[in-house]
Design a protein around this motif. Sequence first.
Motif, PDB file in Angstrom:
ATOM      1  N   ASP A  82      52.542  43.105  29.838  1.00  0.00           N
ATOM      2  CA  ASP A  82      53.135  43.437  28.540  1.00  0.00           C
ATOM      3  C   ASP A  82      52.611  44.771  28.016  1.00  0.00           C
ATOM      4  O   ASP A  82      53.371  45.579  27.470  1.00  0.00           O
ATOM      5  CB  ASP A  82      52.845  42.337  27.514  1.00  0.00           C
ATOM      6  N   ARG A 127      54.223  47.711  29.993  1.00  0.00           N
ATOM      7  CA  ARG A 127      55.612  47.960  29.609  1.00  0.00           C
ATOM      8  C   ARG A 127      55.720  48.516  28.194  1.00  0.00           C
ATOM      9  O   ARG A 127      56.514  49.413  27.941  1.00  0.00           O
ATOM     10  CB  ARG A 127      56.441  46.691  29.763  1.00  0.00           C
ATOM     11  N   THR A 128      54.937  47.999  27.283  1.00  0.00           N
ATOM     12  CA  THR A 128      55.047  48.433  25.892  1.00  0.00           C
ATOM     13  C   THR A 128      54.529  49.846  25.696  1.00  0.00           C
ATOM     14  O   THR A 128      55.191  50.680  25.082  1.00  0.00           O
ATOM     15  CB  THR A 128      54.293  47.471  24.966  1.00  0.00           C
ATOM     16  N   SER A 164      58.192  51.969  25.933  1.00  0.00           N
ATOM     17  CA  SER A 164      58.778  52.110  24.597  1.00  0.00           C
ATOM     18  C   SER A 164      57.721  51.959  23.511  1.00  0.00           C
ATOM     19  O   SER A 164      57.657  50.937  22.845  1.00  0.00           O
ATOM     20  CB  SER A 164      59.877  51.067  24.410  1.00  0.00           C
ATOM     21  N   SER A 191      57.885  47.718  18.977  1.00  0.00           N
ATOM     22  CA  SER A 191      57.427  47.171  20.253  1.00  0.00           C
ATOM     23  C   SER A 191      55.918  46.933  20.252  1.00  0.00           C
ATOM     24  O   SER A 191      55.438  45.954  20.816  1.00  0.00           O
ATOM     25  CB  SER A 191      57.834  48.078  21.412  1.00  0.00           C
ATOM     26  N   VAL A 192      55.166  47.817  19.604  1.00  0.00           N
ATOM     27  CA  VAL A 192      53.721  47.620  19.506  1.00  0.00           C
ATOM     28  C   VAL A 192      53.410  46.405  18.631  1.00  0.00           C
ATOM     29  O   VAL A 192      52.496  45.633  18.934  1.00  0.00           O
ATOM     30  CB  VAL A 192      53.025  48.895  18.980  1.00  0.00           C
ATOM     31  N   LEU A 212      54.090  43.408  20.730  1.00  0.00           N
ATOM     32  CA  LEU A 212      52.983  43.277  21.674  1.00  0.00           C
ATOM     33  C   LEU A 212      51.754  42.687  20.985  1.00  0.00           C
ATOM     34  O   LEU A 212      51.087  41.812  21.548  1.00  0.00           O
ATOM     35  CB  LEU A 212      52.629  44.632  22.282  1.00  0.00           C
TER      36      LEU A 212
END
Length: 120
Positions: free
Chosen positions: A69, A72-73, A77, A82-83, A86
């Motif tokens: 994760d 990818r984060t 992006s 997204s953060v 996450l």
Amino acid sequence: MEFTEVMETVGTAVDASGVAVMVVGAVIGSAGFLRRLAAREELTGSYRRYRQGLGRAILLGLEFLVAGDIIRTVAISPTYTSVGVLAVIVAVRTFLSFSLEVELEGRWPWQKRRRAQEPG
């Protein structure tokens, strides 16, 4: 292949590794538990060892999933949304990890291990 595609592939591979760790750990733990049952070992001790082995496999698998994760984060992006997602995922998985650690070890991760026999 672009950077984002590579990072997506790497993140997916790390996620797959985490799932594989959990599945292999469950299979090995179950096989050992069944072997101990067939050998007529004590059920309580066998069950405890089975749960500990399974819990350790889940903890290790969760670490891989969190790493996937993060890859990818951060690499693909890095938006505030997204953060934030996450952060929620990591918080939930951290809570699960702490819960499993307490269940397996009978103590919080930051506490010292208890000795089997305290003198005196």
